[in-house]
Scaffold this motif. Structure first.
Motif, PDB file in Angstrom:
ATOM      1  N   ILE A  45       0.857  -1.194   0.000  1.00 27.80           N
ATOM      2  CA  ILE A  45       0.000   0.000   0.000  1.00 27.80           C
ATOM      3  C   ILE A  45       0.887   1.235   0.000  1.00 27.80           C
ATOM      4  O   ILE A  45       1.768   1.378   0.851  1.00 27.80           O
ATOM      5  CB  ILE A  45      -0.938   0.011   1.221  1.00 27.80           C
ATOM      6  N   ILE A  46       0.656   2.122  -0.963  1.00 27.35           N
ATOM      7  CA  ILE A  46       1.414   3.366  -1.091  1.00 27.35           C
ATOM      8  C   ILE A  46       0.443   4.533  -0.967  1.00 27.35           C
ATOM      9  O   ILE A  46      -0.640   4.505  -1.552  1.00 27.35           O
ATOM     10  CB  ILE A  46       2.145   3.423  -2.444  1.00 27.35           C
ATOM     11  N   PHE A  47       0.828   5.557  -0.230  1.00 29.75           N
ATOM     12  CA  PHE A  47      -0.013   6.744  -0.057  1.00 29.75           C
ATOM     13  C   PHE A  47       0.597   7.910  -0.827  1.00 29.75           C
ATOM     14  O   PHE A  47       1.824   8.068  -0.866  1.00 29.75           O
ATOM     15  CB  PHE A  47      -0.141   7.099   1.423  1.00 29.75           C
ATOM     16  N   GLY A  48      -0.249   8.723  -1.436  1.00 30.92           N
ATOM     17  CA  GLY A  48       0.269   9.857  -2.183  1.00 30.92           C
ATOM     18  C   GLY A  48      -0.825  10.778  -2.698  1.00 30.92           C
ATOM     19  O   GLY A  48      -2.001  10.655  -2.332  1.00 30.92           O
ATOM     20  N   SER A  49      -0.426  11.677  -3.568  1.00 34.34           N
ATOM     21  CA  SER A  49      -1.342  12.681  -4.102  1.00 34.34           C
ATOM     22  C   SER A  49      -0.937  13.039  -5.520  1.00 34.34           C
ATOM     23  O   SER A  49       0.128  13.617  -5.749  1.00 34.34           O
ATOM     24  CB  SER A  49      -1.318  13.947  -3.226  1.00 34.34           C
ATOM     25  N   ALA A  50      -1.785  12.671  -6.481  1.00 38.76           N
ATOM     26  CA  ALA A  50      -1.541  13.072  -7.865  1.00 38.76           C
ATOM     27  C   ALA A  50      -1.562  14.597  -7.982  1.00 38.76           C
ATOM     28  O   ALA A  50      -0.843  15.175  -8.810  1.00 38.76           O
ATOM     29  CB  ALA A  50      -2.592  12.453  -8.779  1.00 38.76           C
ATOM     30  N   TYR A  51      -2.364  15.244  -7.155  1.00 39.85           N
ATOM     31  CA  TYR A  51      -2.450  16.711  -7.155  1.00 39.85           C
ATOM     32  C   TYR A  51      -1.083  17.319  -6.852  1.00 39.85           C
ATOM     33  O   TYR A  51      -0.618  18.233  -7.555  1.00 39.85           O
ATOM     34  CB  TYR A  51      -3.482  17.132  -6.109  1.00 39.85           C
ATOM     35  N   TRP A  52      -0.399  16.813  -5.841  1.00 40.58           N
ATOM     36  CA  TRP A  52       0.946  17.297  -5.540  1.00 40.58           C
ATOM     37  C   TRP A  52       1.902  16.998  -6.688  1.00 40.58           C
ATOM     38  O   TRP A  52       2.718  17.835  -7.070  1.00 40.58           O
ATOM     39  CB  TRP A  52       1.465  16.628  -4.263  1.00 40.58           C
ATOM     40  N   GLY A  53       1.820  15.792  -7.237  1.00 38.44           N
ATOM     41  CA  GLY A  53       2.725  15.418  -8.315  1.00 38.44           C
ATOM     42  C   GLY A  53       2.592  16.312  -9.532  1.00 38.44           C
ATOM     43  O   GLY A  53       3.602  16.727 -10.125  1.00 38.44           O
ATOM     44  N   LEU A  54       1.366  16.626  -9.917  1.00 40.06           N
ATOM     45  CA  LEU A  54       1.142  17.463 -11.094  1.00 40.06           C
ATOM     46  C   LEU A  54       1.643  18.886 -10.856  1.00 40.06           C
ATOM     47  O   LEU A  54       2.193  19.519 -11.766  1.00 40.06           O
ATOM     48  CB  LEU A  54      -0.345  17.472 -11.455  1.00 40.06           C
ATOM     49  N   HIS A  55       1.468  19.399  -9.645  1.00 41.09           N
ATOM     50  CA  HIS A  55       1.967  20.747  -9.351  1.00 41.09           C
ATOM     51  C   HIS A  55       3.492  20.778  -9.318  1.00 41.09           C
ATOM     52  O   HIS A  55       4.103  21.785  -9.708  1.00 41.09           O
ATOM     53  CB  HIS A  55       1.398  21.247  -8.020  1.00 41.09           C
ATOM     54  N   ALA A  56       4.114  19.701  -8.880  1.00 39.51           N
ATOM     55  CA  ALA A  56       5.584  19.641  -8.908  1.00 39.51           C
ATOM     56  C   ALA A  56       6.083  19.621 -10.344  1.00 39.51           C
ATOM     57  O   ALA A  56       7.042  20.323 -10.698  1.00 39.51           O
ATOM     58  CB  ALA A  56       6.077  18.421  -8.146  1.00 39.51           C
ATOM     59  N   LEU A  57       5.461  18.829 -11.209  1.00 43.69           N
ATOM     60  CA  LEU A  57       5.882  18.718 -12.608  1.00 43.69           C
ATOM     61  C   LEU A  57       5.739  20.037 -13.347  1.00 43.69           C
ATOM     62  O   LEU A  57       6.566  20.378 -14.200  1.00 43.69           O
ATOM     63  CB  LEU A  57       5.056  17.635 -13.316  1.00 43.69           C
TER      64      LEU A  57
END
Length: 697
Positions: free
Chosen positions: A337-349
């Motif tokens: 199980i991995i926790f994360g946020s696509a929202y954060w990833g897209l803003h970083a990119l």
């Protein structure tokens, strides 16, 4: 690791992702697998330089096979879990796939990252439903309509009919007379953008009197079944297919059916959940599907943790809840199980970290304080946010499984072929003890060789068919016995309930027992067929070995290695929704329509048999046939490769203008063959040059 960017085709991503280099964080975990393929390329290059024209052609063919290795990952999950946004972050193309799609959309979108060069420069392909798919939906309401009809759920059927009628009207408005012509067809394009994709996969608003020929959002979305997009991402170091499926909890259950087929085509699955929804007990459709996947082939990604108020305390609670739910309902309880946020990833990119919503930024700070050192944030804030998004961790988990699983299996298959090619070179260069004689000529003419290979193919195909048929008969008997046993037990339980509680107390029955029996039968069948396939392939290798000895008049066999059979695909169809999985008004309505014990028993058996027959039929037919087809394809390809190698030598034999004969006394050739053998043995064990097995682990 060698740079392979020149090998790859696909449309290049636009410039609105200034920090695409962040994709290298996480995808570097693929280096070990890539190094193995590069070592095989080096071995093929050495063989090509040392062999004759037939060896060169064989090496080129195997190198093309390396180019076409494309591990695939299927993304499954709930509607609104942020699955599509996660996919966009994984490929470094914000906004590529529309994240907000209408619940009717049932498009599987396959993103082929870094595909090999193709003859036609096609970078987007959209396939439409055929007439059977569409008629089943329109006439019966798809799976949910068939189920509602059997369950007597008039209220639900009315909703389905209303939605179908609206869908029909929109399709007619958008496509007009072209609708009939498009059934079963496809559209292909040399380039694509977000607008083009939205036209095929994203349903838009009503279009009123708009020109039906205009390019508009969602114009073809009603009838688009699959989409394939080919894109070039140099930051991702290998070909990879990421398959985005529609969420499974939709009205028509079309998505469930499509997701079942998508999972069959992939070795790895990523289950995307929302941190708000997590995996509650109501998500039974998801649990049923993933329960048929090996835990090692499943990764759970809990998305949208940016919306949690206190991730440090809430994440452990969500993890525990997911694990309890999986364990309770026979799911793969030990899945990662991995926790994360696509929202954060897209803003970083996109370099817009400062523009995130205030609440999301506050959550990020809490998560960073718990998981990162202060200097990591100060040195590279975008990298820190990218790390917290969970996407690098997801890529590392995928790389580990591909390197150990599907990737290593592909390497093993190719290593065996490279080894067999090297043995062919050794046989062709065999001097029979005379140090200065030319390479040993073939002792058979071309027609005789063709006849020999055809005899091998016919005999071994017959042996494979006989072995498969024998196991299939036993398998079908076991499936039917399990099916009857379930119906008998369920009906007996129903009668006992009626005798004890009367007709007013609504009774339910869990079909988990049936699924376990079917899964057990399938597992036994797959194991038996795999064993039979291995024997046929080993016998085929011995046949081909004997033919080399005969054709080249060798003193000893070459030791041709048989190929590795394809894996047995998971029986995902067992997780398909059936009437007994549905509670609430559906089942209550069915119950209230019956009067008398006999009516209950007869109607129950009729409904459940009609519901479960398609699952049993699929296991007997499509699922079993898939195993057979892959086994036959492996056999035919194995024979064809050696047939081509030997026939190529008949064409070379007449030539007298070779620059130099192949001689085992040639130290360069001897060293080359020794090096190739060492490479094949090493990568087959899962290690690369300068690495021990312990290092690899």
């Amino acid at each position: 690791m060698n740079d392979q960017s020149g090998l790859f085709a696909g449309q290049r991503a636009p410039a609105h992702c200034p920090h695409a280099e962040l994709l290298r964080s996480g995808t570097e975990a693929f280096d070990g697998y890539i190094n193995k393929t590069q070592e095989l390329r080096g071995a093929l290059s050495a063989l090509s330089r040392s062999g004759d024209d037939s060896t060169r052609k064989g090496a080129e063919r195997l190198e093309r096979q390396i180019d076409h290795i494309e591990p695939s990952v299927t993304m499954i999950g709930q509607v609104k879990a942020g699955k599509t946004s996660l996919v966009n972050a994984m490929v470094g193309w914000p906004g590529l796939l529309p994240a907000d799609v209408n619940p009717w959309t049932s498009v599987v979108t396959s993103l082929h990252i870094n595909p090999p060069q193709m003859e036609e420069p096609i970078n987007a392909r959209f396939r439409f439903f055929d007439r059977y798919d569409w008629d089943r939906l329109i006439r019966n309401g798809g799976r949910i309509g068939e189920l509602a009809s059997r369950a007597g759920a008039d209220e639900e059927m009315a909703k389905v009919r209303d939605q179908i009628e609206r869908m029909r009207e929109k399709s007619s408005s958008r496509l007009g007379r072209r609708f009939e012509l498009l059934m079963g067809q496809e559209h292909a394009f040399q380039s694509f953008d977000e607008e083009l994709i939205a036209r095929y996969v994203c349903l838009g608003d009503d279009f009123g009197e708009a020109d039906p020929g205009a390019d508009m959002q969602g114009r073809f979305a009603d009838i688009t079944k699959t989409a394939d997009l080919y894109l070039h991402r140099p930051e991702i170091p290998l070909p990879l297919c990421i398959r985005d499926t529609p969420g499974v909890n939709d009205t028509f259950l079309m998505r469930e059916q499509i997701t079942i087929h998508a999972i069959r085509d992939s070795r790895l699955c990523v289950l995307v959940l929302s941190a708000h929804q997590a995996l509650s007990t109501v998500d039974m459709a998801l649990i049923r599907l993933i329960s048929n996947i090996k835990s090692r082939d499943l990764i759970i990604f809990v998305n949208r943790i940016d919306e949690l108020s206190d991730p440090v305390s809430q994440v452990p609670e969500i993890r525990d809840s997911i694990q309890r739910t999986l364990q309770k309902h026979n799911g793969p309880a030990d899945a990662q199980i991995i926790f994360g946020s696509a929202y954060w990833g897209l803003h970083a990119l996109t370099g817009r970290v400062e523009q995130m919503a205030e609440a999301s930024s506050e959550t990020l700070l809490k998560w960073v304080e718990e998981n990162l050192e202060e200097q990591d944030v100060e040195e590279d804030p975008h990298g820190a946010v990218w790390s917290m998004s969970g996407v690098p961790a997801l890529y590392r988990a995928l790389a580990e499984r591909i390197t150990e699983g599907a990737g290593q299996e592909a390497v093993n298959r190719l290593a065996a072929k490279v080894g067999n090619l090297a043995r062919g070179v050794r046989a062709s260069a065999h001097s029979g003890g005379a140090p200065n004689t030319d390479r040993r000529p073939l002792q058979m003419e071309r027609p005789a060789l063709i006849a020999e290979f055809e005899a091998i193919r016919s005999a071994r195909r017959r042996a494979m068919d006989e072995a498969f048929a024998a196991q299939l008969d036993l398998y079908n008997v076991r499936l039917d016995r399990s099916h009857r046993s379930f119906l008998d037990r369920a009906t007996t339980a129903l009668i006992e309930h009626l005798q004890k509680n009367g007709e007013r107390a609504v009774w339910t029955y869990d079909p988990t027992g049936l699924r376990m029996l079917l899964r057990s039968a399938y597992k036994a069948f797959g194991s038996k067929v795999m064993g039979a396939t291995k024997k046929v392939l080993a016998d085929t290798a011995a046949d081909i070995d004997a033919l080399y000895v005969k054709a080249l008049d060798l003193d000893a066999a070459l030791g041709i290695e048989p190929p590795t059979p394809a894996r047995v695909p998971p029986p995902v169809v067992i997780g398909q929704t059936i009437a007994l999985d549905i509670r609430g008004t559906w089942w209550r309505n069915w119950w209230q329509r019956r009067r008398g014990y006999s009516a209950f028993a007869e109607s129950f058996q009729e409904m459940i048999r009609a519901e479960t027959d398609p699952i049993v039929s699929d296991l007997k037919g499509a699922q079993a046939q898939l195993i057979r087809e892959e086994a036959v394809e492996t056999l035919d390809e194995f024979i064809a490769e050696h047939r081509e190698l030997m026939l190529a030598r008949t064409g070379q034999q007449a030539k007298t203008d070779r620059a130099a004969p192949l001689l085992l006394s040639n130290p360069i050739l001897t060293d080359t063959l020794a090096s190739v053998s060492a490479t094949v043995e090493r990568v087959s064990r899962g290690v690369t040059a300068g690495q021990t097995k312990e290092d690899a682990a």
